[in-house]
Design an enzyme around this catalytic site. Structure first.
Site, PDB file in Angstrom:
ATOM      1  N   CYS A  57      -8.554   3.299  -6.918  1.00  0.00           N
ATOM      2  CA  CYS A  57      -9.424   3.156  -5.810  1.00  0.00           C
ATOM      3  C   CYS A  57     -10.645   2.181  -6.163  1.00  0.00           C
ATOM      4  O   CYS A  57     -11.089   1.288  -5.344  1.00  0.00           O
ATOM      5  CB  CYS A  57      -9.989   4.576  -5.155  1.00  0.00           C
ATOM      6  SG  CYS A  57     -10.716   5.650  -6.860  1.00  0.00           S
ATOM      7  N   GLU A  68     -13.305  10.423  -0.727  1.00  0.00           N
ATOM      8  CA  GLU A  68     -13.402   9.217  -1.617  1.00  0.00           C
ATOM      9  C   GLU A  68     -12.209   8.273  -1.155  1.00  0.00           C
ATOM     10  O   GLU A  68     -10.957   8.522  -1.195  1.00  0.00           O
ATOM     11  CB  GLU A  68     -13.078   9.671  -3.251  1.00  0.00           C
ATOM     12  CG  GLU A  68     -13.347   8.653  -4.069  1.00  0.00           C
ATOM     13  CD  GLU A  68     -12.308   8.395  -4.987  1.00  0.00           C
ATOM     14  OE1 GLU A  68     -11.879   9.278  -5.762  1.00  0.00           O
ATOM     15  OE2 GLU A  68     -11.791   7.320  -5.098  1.00  0.00           O
ATOM     16  N   LYS A  84      -2.462  19.547  -0.390  1.00  0.00           N
ATOM     17  CA  LYS A  84      -1.586  18.939   0.424  1.00  0.00           C
ATOM     18  C   LYS A  84      -1.446  17.499  -0.380  1.00  0.00           C
ATOM     19  O   LYS A  84      -2.189  16.276  -0.191  1.00  0.00           O
ATOM     20  CB  LYS A  84      -1.973  18.403   1.732  1.00  0.00           C
ATOM     21  CG  LYS A  84      -0.375  18.280   2.894  1.00  0.00           C
ATOM     22  CD  LYS A  84       0.330  17.298   2.378  1.00  0.00           C
ATOM     23  CE  LYS A  84      -0.146  15.916   2.790  1.00  0.00           C
ATOM     24  NZ  LYS A  84       0.725  14.797   2.206  1.00  0.00           N
ATOM     25  N   GLU A  86      -8.233  -3.763   0.981  1.00  0.00           N
ATOM     26  CA  GLU A  86      -7.817  -3.274  -0.267  1.00  0.00           C
ATOM     27  C   GLU A  86      -6.220  -3.473  -0.228  1.00  0.00           C
ATOM     28  O   GLU A  86      -5.589  -3.141   0.629  1.00  0.00           O
ATOM     29  CB  GLU A  86      -8.054  -1.608  -0.104  1.00  0.00           C
ATOM     30  CG  GLU A  86      -7.661  -0.843  -1.358  1.00  0.00           C
ATOM     31  CD  GLU A  86      -8.137   0.425  -1.428  1.00  0.00           C
ATOM     32  OE1 GLU A  86      -7.773   1.218  -0.300  1.00  0.00           O
ATOM     33  OE2 GLU A  86      -8.790   0.921  -2.250  1.00  0.00           O
TER      34      GLU A  86
HETATM   35  P1  NAI Z   1      -3.179   7.790   3.016  1.00  0.00           P
HETATM   36  O1  NAI Z   1      -4.694   7.632   2.998  1.00  0.00           O
HETATM   37  O2  NAI Z   1      -2.659   7.751   4.368  1.00  0.00           O
HETATM   38  O3  NAI Z   1      -2.520   8.787   2.139  1.00  0.00           O
HETATM   39  C1  NAI Z   1      -3.442   9.823   1.211  1.00  0.00           C
HETATM   40  C2  NAI Z   1      -3.185  11.007   1.807  1.00  0.00           C
HETATM   41  O4  NAI Z   1      -3.632  11.380   2.939  1.00  0.00           O
HETATM   42  C3  NAI Z   1      -1.734  11.722   1.569  1.00  0.00           C
HETATM   43  O5  NAI Z   1      -1.596  12.804   0.924  1.00  0.00           O
HETATM   44  C4  NAI Z   1      -1.188  11.488   2.959  1.00  0.00           C
HETATM   45  O6  NAI Z   1       0.019  12.096   3.456  1.00  0.00           O
HETATM   46  C5  NAI Z   1      -2.542  12.018   3.755  1.00  0.00           C
HETATM   47  N1  NAI Z   1      -2.562  11.684   5.149  1.00  0.00           N
HETATM   48  C6  NAI Z   1      -2.106  10.701   6.113  1.00  0.00           C
HETATM   49  N2  NAI Z   1      -2.428  10.778   7.093  1.00  0.00           N
HETATM   50  C7  NAI Z   1      -3.201  11.811   7.164  1.00  0.00           C
HETATM   51  C8  NAI Z   1      -3.905  12.636   8.360  1.00  0.00           C
HETATM   52  N3  NAI Z   1      -3.944  12.121   9.701  1.00  0.00           N
HETATM   53  N4  NAI Z   1      -4.415  13.640   8.168  1.00  0.00           N
HETATM   54  C9  NAI Z   1      -4.628  14.093   6.983  1.00  0.00           C
HETATM   55  N5  NAI Z   1      -4.050  13.903   5.927  1.00  0.00           N
HETATM   56  C10 NAI Z   1      -3.250  12.480   5.870  1.00  0.00           C
HETATM   57  O7  NAI Z   1      -2.768   6.358   2.195  1.00  0.00           O
HETATM   58  P2  NAI Z   1      -1.400   5.836   2.260  1.00  0.00           P
HETATM   59  O8  NAI Z   1      -0.575   5.523   3.668  1.00  0.00           O
HETATM   60  O9  NAI Z   1      -0.440   6.498   1.176  1.00  0.00           O
HETATM   61  O10 NAI Z   1      -1.591   4.321   1.508  1.00  0.00           O
HETATM   62  C11 NAI Z   1      -2.118   3.333   2.167  1.00  0.00           C
HETATM   63  C12 NAI Z   1      -3.240   2.513   1.515  1.00  0.00           C
HETATM   64  O11 NAI Z   1      -4.400   3.372   1.548  1.00  0.00           O
HETATM   65  C13 NAI Z   1      -3.021   1.967   0.318  1.00  0.00           C
HETATM   66  O12 NAI Z   1      -2.493   0.682   0.197  1.00  0.00           O
HETATM   67  C14 NAI Z   1      -4.365   1.932  -0.271  1.00  0.00           C
HETATM   68  O13 NAI Z   1      -4.983   0.844   0.342  1.00  0.00           O
HETATM   69  C15 NAI Z   1      -4.998   3.028   0.392  1.00  0.00           C
HETATM   70  N6  NAI Z   1      -5.230   4.055  -0.405  1.00  0.00           N
HETATM   71  C16 NAI Z   1      -6.382   4.269  -1.173  1.00  0.00           C
HETATM   72  C17 NAI Z   1      -6.466   5.293  -2.167  1.00  0.00           C
HETATM   73  C18 NAI Z   1      -7.862   5.380  -2.801  1.00  0.00           C
HETATM   74  O14 NAI Z   1      -7.839   6.374  -3.795  1.00  0.00           O
HETATM   75  N7  NAI Z   1      -8.839   4.657  -2.599  1.00  0.00           N
HETATM   76  C19 NAI Z   1      -5.602   6.205  -2.627  1.00  0.00           C
HETATM   77  C20 NAI Z   1      -4.334   5.993  -1.598  1.00  0.00           C
HETATM   78  C21 NAI Z   1      -4.200   5.073  -0.697  1.00  0.00           C
END
Ligand code: NAI
Ligand code: MG
Length: 495
Positions: A298, A264, A189, A398
């Site tokens: 990250c 992660e 996904k 972050e």
């Molecule tokens: P997110 O963690 O919500 O999204 C990452 C993935 O999880 C996407 O594929 C999203 O569709 C999925 N997702 C979201 N809610 C979910 C749920 N309830 N159940 C299962 N899957 C779900 O992150 P987002 O909203 O895109 O970004 C927000 C902040 O998160 C960023 O500003 C950053 O700080 C952090 N982030 C950190 C990452 C890292 O690699 N450490 C990567 C992406 C975001």
């Protein structure tokens, strides 16, 4: 400069509306309909994706389960290795197309894609070597009589791979590699903002000889398709990369059937520069440790601790470095920094810049959205705050943008205690020529990776993981592969 009109769009973008990729074919989305995905360099709609629902996820999981029990389960390790080797060649052959898709979808500058290519190809080759490494053990025992004790390994089954938008072409391979090396199957996904290279990779895997259903892709929104996958009763393991908040949701969703997890999550990594460091290396190293991929990494080293005696010189040189960077159209080969991925991320980063200023950090470079001919895209200047204190919001949360916080320190002990005063623990670095300083930091920094006189280097055979709220489960190396395997003890009585 390459204008978007000069490029030949990859077939994936010109073939019409995209659906999910399930059981080796394109499937029209069910009741969920479609969502737009944007080119972050222009803000314009690039294409539409399926908006996955529980129905689509059910179909993908059923296909993955069938493939897991079917012919794929009879592939020998050399046959799995052959698929990975063919995939290596196909990624190499299709590189220009994959790199262009990634760039159009999430804004990575083409100037970075050669490095990405090398990283992905060696990751695929590393996992190809691991197919023969799913080995058990014979263990001596103290049982009276004639009993042989064995540890066997078996693939865990159907894996749900939920990945973010900051580099899906690369990050999908940490999941696909583990799945293919061990004989698992998966449903990916990808993030709604960057799904294209994951869809294209699934097609190429079929061309590489992978049976249908081993790798499926359902696109869509996190709380819909993502949540359906994370809570699905027939998924055995979730490998997730993303925010710590969503990580907590995944943990909760996994409880229903006790899914195995690898998470992660976020970071606020320290990068510690001592007065004896080689500044010719430390300045660009620490700067690109944050500005690289426009801060959307990250393990970005966003808290740069600088020994007070060199603070003025260091900051002056870092500002000069920031000024020298070219931000703009990712398709221009001279550009080093592309846009942020979305309006949402742009708003988030600009909000943190405001908060930093309001809380009294000294903005010494950047801090503005770029205007002019690229105003439609989500571009921000590389941004440097000086004299930040570790308890300010910008040093605790972050940001996920090109924003550096410089924090001065006087002693190594102070640097270490500030560095570890965070809820995260993903990366960390030290710049010094002194072996005792380096050793103290190497042991003292509480994070899953420490870089010494370099930043952000990752090797697939070594990998990295998280301390504290940066998650759990190791990514890379043989430990990573273990995560895709069950272990079983056998007591074989021959009396
Ligand atoms: P997110 O963690 O919500 O999204 C990452 C993935 O999880 C996407 O594929 C999203 O569709 C999925 N997702 C979201 N809610 C979910 C749920 N309830 N159940 C299962 N899957 C779900 O992150 P987002 O909203 O895109 O970004 C927000 C902040 O998160 C960023 O500003 C950053 O700080 C952090 N982030 C950190 C990452 C890292 O690699 N450490 C990567 C992406 C975001
Ligand atoms: Mg996009």
């Amino acid at each position: 400069m390459t204008a978007a009109t000069d490029i030949t769009y990859p077939a994936l973008l010109t073939s019409g509306e995209l659906g999910h990729y399930i059981d080796g074919t394109w499937q029209a989305p069910s009741k969920g309909g479609r969502i737009d995905t944007h080119n972050p360099a222009t803000g314009k709609v690039l294409t539409t994706l399926g908006r996955g629902t529980d129905e689509d996820v059910d179909a993908a999981v059923a296909s993955a389960r069938q493939a897991f029990e079917g012919p794929w389960s009879r592939f020998t390790h050399v046959e799995r290795q052959a698929v990975l080797n063919r995939m290596h060649d196909l990624v190499d052959e299709h590189w220009d197309e994959l790199a262009l898709l990634e760039s159009l979808d999430m804004g990575v500058p083409v100037s970075r894609t050669e490095g990405m290519k090398a990283g992905i190809l060696k990751t695929i080759l590393f996992f190809a070597t691991q197919t023969a490494n799913c080995t058990g053990q014979t263990i001596p025992n103290s049982i009276p009589g004639n009993t042989t004790t064995l540890l066997l390994k078996a693939p865990v089954g159907v894996v749900g791979g939920i990945i973010p938008w900051n580099g899906p072409l690369t990050s999908q391979w940490w999941i696909l590699g583990g799945v293919l090396a061990t004989g698992c199957t998966c449903v990916m996904k990808p993030a709604e903002d960057a799904s294209l290279t994951v869809l294209r990779t699934a097609e190429l895997l079929i061309e590489a000889g992978l049976p249908r259903g081993v790798v499926n892709v359902v696109t869509g929104l996190g709380p819909e398709a993502g949540a359906a996958l994370a809570g699905h009763p027939d998924v055995d393991r979730i490998a997730f990369t993303g925010s710590t908040e969503t990580g907590r949701e995944i943990i909760r969703a996994s409880a229903s059937n006790m899914k195995r997890l690898q998470l992660e999550l976020g970071g606020k990594s320290p990068d510690i520069v001592f007065a004896d460091a080689d500044l010719d290396k430390a300045v660009p190293g620490a700067s690109m440790g944050v500005f690289g991929n426009t801060g959307q990494v990250c393990f970005a080293g966003t808290r740069v601790f600088v020994e007070r005696s060199i603070q003025d010189e260091f900051v002056e040189r870092m500002v000069a470095f920031g000024r020298s960077l070219r931000v703009g159209d990712p398709l221009d080969p001279d550009v080093q920094l592309g846009p942020l991925v979305s309006q949402k991320q742009l708003d988030r980063v600009m909000n943190y810049v405001d908060i930093g200023t309001r809380e009294g950090a000294e903005l010494v470079h950047g801090g503005k959205r770029l205007s002019g001919e690229i105003a439609g895209g989500y571009f921000v200047e590389p941004t440097i705050f000086n004299n930040v204190s570790n308890d300010m919001t910008i040093a605790r949360e972050e940001i996920f943008g090109p924003v550096i916080s410089v924090i001065p320190f006087d002693t190594a002990d102070e640097a270490l205690s500030l560095a570890n005063d965070t809820s995260y623990g993903l990366g960390g670095a030290v710049w010094s020529r002194d072996v005792s300083t380096v050793t103290k930091m190497m042991h003292g920094i509480k994070s899953g990776a420490v870089w010494v006189n370099c930043y952000g280097v990752i090797d697939p055979a070594v990998g990295f993981g998280g301390y504290k709220q940066s998650g759990y489960g190791w990514k890379g190396g043989t430990t990573h592969v273990e995560g895709f395997l069950y272990q079983k003890s056998v007591y074989l009585n021959a009396d």
